[in-house]
Design a protein around this motif. Structure first.
Motif, short mmCIF file in Angstrom:
data_model
loop_
_atom_site.label_atom_id
_atom_site.label_comp_id
_atom_site.label_asym_id
_atom_site.label_seq_id
_atom_site.Cartn_x
_atom_site.Cartn_y
_atom_site.Cartn_z
N CYS A 20 0.84 -1.21 0.00
CA CYS A 20 0.00 0.00 0.00
C CYS A 20 0.87 1.25 0.00
O CYS A 20 0.35 2.35 0.03
N GLY A 22 2.84 2.10 2.42
CA GLY A 22 3.18 2.46 3.80
C GLY A 22 4.60 1.99 4.13
O GLY A 22 5.42 2.75 4.66
N CYS A 23 4.89 0.74 3.78
CA CYS A 23 6.21 0.19 4.08
C CYS A 23 7.29 0.90 3.26
O CYS A 23 8.39 1.13 3.74
N GLY A 86 7.54 -5.62 6.49
CA GLY A 86 6.11 -5.41 6.69
C GLY A 86 5.36 -6.72 6.82
O GLY A 86 5.78 -7.75 6.27
N THR A 87 4.25 -6.67 7.53
CA THR A 87 3.46 -7.88 7.77
C THR A 87 2.95 -8.47 6.46
O THR A 87 2.84 -9.69 6.32
N CYS A 88 2.64 -7.60 5.48
CA CYS A 88 2.16 -8.12 4.19
C CYS A 88 3.20 -9.04 3.57
O CYS A 88 2.86 -10.10 3.05
N ILE A 94 -2.92 -7.55 5.82
CA ILE A 94 -4.35 -7.31 5.61
C ILE A 94 -4.83 -7.92 4.29
O ILE A 94 -6.02 -8.01 4.04
N PHE A 95 -3.88 -8.32 3.44
CA PHE A 95 -4.26 -8.95 2.17
C PHE A 95 -4.30 -10.47 2.30
O PHE A 95 -4.55 -11.16 1.31
N GLY A 142 5.27 -5.81 10.95
CA GLY A 142 4.84 -4.48 11.39
C GLY A 142 4.05 -3.87 10.25
O GLY A 142 4.26 -4.20 9.09
N CYS A 143 3.12 -3.00 10.57
CA CYS A 143 2.25 -2.47 9.52
C CYS A 143 2.16 -0.94 9.62
O CYS A 143 1.20 -0.42 10.12
N PRO A 144 3.14 -0.23 9.10
CA PRO A 144 4.43 -0.72 8.62
C PRO A 144 5.40 -0.82 9.79
O PRO A 144 5.16 -0.23 10.84
S1 SF4 Z 1 2.39 -4.06 6.06
FE1 SF4 Z 1 0.91 -2.40 6.30
S2 SF4 Z 1 2.00 -0.59 5.56
FE2 SF4 Z 1 3.14 -2.37 4.80
S3 SF4 Z 1 2.29 -2.75 2.77
FE3 SF4 Z 1 1.14 -4.00 4.21
S4 SF4 Z 1 -0.68 -2.75 4.72
FE4 SF4 Z 1 0.87 -1.38 3.82
#
Ligand code: SF4
Length: 273
Positions: A20, A22-23, A86-88, A94-95, A142-144
Motif C-alpha cells: 500500500c 506504507g512500508c 512489513g506484515t504483508c 491485511i491482504f 509491522g504495519c508498517p
Molecule cells: S504491512 Fe501495512 S504498511 Fe506495509 S504494505 Fe502491508 S498494509 Fe501497507
C-alpha cells in the motif's frame, strides 16, 4: 534467519510487490539522510544485478509475481538475501487470503480455493523448487515496521546485533472463527459477510450477499436445495458475465453449506479453509 552471510557492508535493492506504500515510505526514511543507514555500510543500488539483498514490501500480488521472480533471478546467486519488510510481505497482512495475492499451484488446491496466504515465502518456495538459491530470509513484521525496526533487522544481517526471537509457522487450522449469536439466518448472513470482507468493498459486499441470500431462499423451496442452489449460482454467474462476481458466488455457496452444516450440528466455531 539462517546461514548468515559474512558481509562487512551490504548493497540493497528495493522491490514493491503490491504494497500500500506504507512500508515503502518507511524504507525510504531508512535510506535517506534522517536515518542514514549508509553509516552502517548499507547502500541502495539501482539494479538487482548489483544487490546482496532485496528489500521487499507488499503481499506479492499475482501481477507482481513474475516481475519479482525475475528480479530475484537477476541478483548474484550469493548471498541473495531477502529482507521481507512489513506484515504483508511476511505473511500477507491485511491482504491475507485475499483474491489478488499469489497462491502456489503446487499446493494442489483448485484455482478459486483458499487460503491464499500472501507474502514472499510462496515465491521463495517456487524458486527453490526450480533449483535457484535464495536466502537467508529476514522477516521484519509491522504495519508498517518503524525505521528503527528495519534498521535492527538489517543490522542482524551485517552482524551488528544478535537475533532474539525465533520464526514460528502460522496455520489456519489453529484459528477458529466463532459463529455469531442470534437467529439462524442472521448468523449465516454475518458469517458470510465476514468471509466476503476478504474479497470485495463494503457497498458491493452488501449487494452480492443480498443477491446470494435471494438465491438461497429460492433454493430452499425445492426438494433438493443443494442441487438447486448450485444450479442457481451457475445461472447467476453465466448471466452476470463477470468472472469476479461468479467467483464470489461460488465461494458463498460453498461457505453457506459449511456454516449451515456446522450450525445444524450445534457447533460454535468454523475454521477458515
Ligand atoms: S504491512 Fe501495512 S504498511 Fe506495509 S504494505 Fe502491508 S498494509 Fe501497507
Amino acid at each position: 534467519m539462517s546461514g548468515k552471510p559474512k558481509l562487512r557492508s551490504i548493497w540493497v535493492f528495493h522491490l514493491n510487490t503490491g504494497s500500500c506504500n506504507g512500508c515503502d515510505i518507511e524504507i525510504i526514511d531508512v535510506l535517506t539522510p534522517f536515518y542514514d543507514v549508509e553509516r552502517f555500510g548499507i547502500k541502495l543500488v539501482g539494479s538487482p544485478r548489483h544487490a546482496h539483498a532485496l528489500l521487499v514490501s507488499g503481499p506479492l500480488t499475482r501481477q507482481a509475481y513474475y516481475g519479482a521472480k525475475e528480479t530475484i533471478k537477476a541478483m548474484p546467486p550469493e548471498p541473495r538475501v531477502i529482507v521481507a519488510i512489513g506484515t504483508c510481505t511476511c505473511s500477507g497482512g491485511i491482504f491475507y487470503n485475499g483474491y489478488p495475492v499469489y497462491r502456489r499451484p503446487e499446493s494442489g488446491r483448485e484455482g478459486s480455493e483458499y487460503p491464499r496466504r500472501g507474502g514472499i515465502a510462496e515465491l521463495i518456495a517456487d524458486l527453490r523448487d526450480e533449483g535457484e538459491k535464495v536466502g537467508p530470509v529476514i522477516y521484519i513484521p509491522g504495519c508498517p515496521p518503524r525505521p528503527e525496526e528495519i534498521i535492527y533487522g538489517i543490522a542482524q544481517l551485517v552482524g551488528l546485533v544478535e537475533k532474539k526471537l525465533s520464526y514460528q509457522e502460522y496455520s489456519d487450522e489453529l484459528v477458529p472463527f466463532k459463529l455469531p449469536e442470534g437467529p439462524l439466518e442472521e448468523r449465516i448472513r454475518l458469517t458470510l459477510m465476514e468471509r466476503l470482507r476478504h474479497l470485495v468493498g463494503y457497498l458491493d459486499r452488501e449487494k452480492i450477499l443480498e443477491d446470494f441470500m435471494e438465491l438461497v431462499k429460492e433454493a430452499e423451496k425445492s426438494e433438493n436445495p443443494r442441487e438447486e442452489l448450485a444450479r442457481l449460482v451457475k445461472d447467476y454467474a453465466a448471466k452476470c458475465g463477470d468472472v469476479r462476481l461468479g467467483f464470489c458466488m461460488a465461494l458463498l455457496e460453498r461457505e453457506y453449506w459449511r456454516v449451515r452444516d456446522a450450525l445444524d450440528a450445534g457447533k460454535e466455531f468454523v475454521y477458515w479453509v
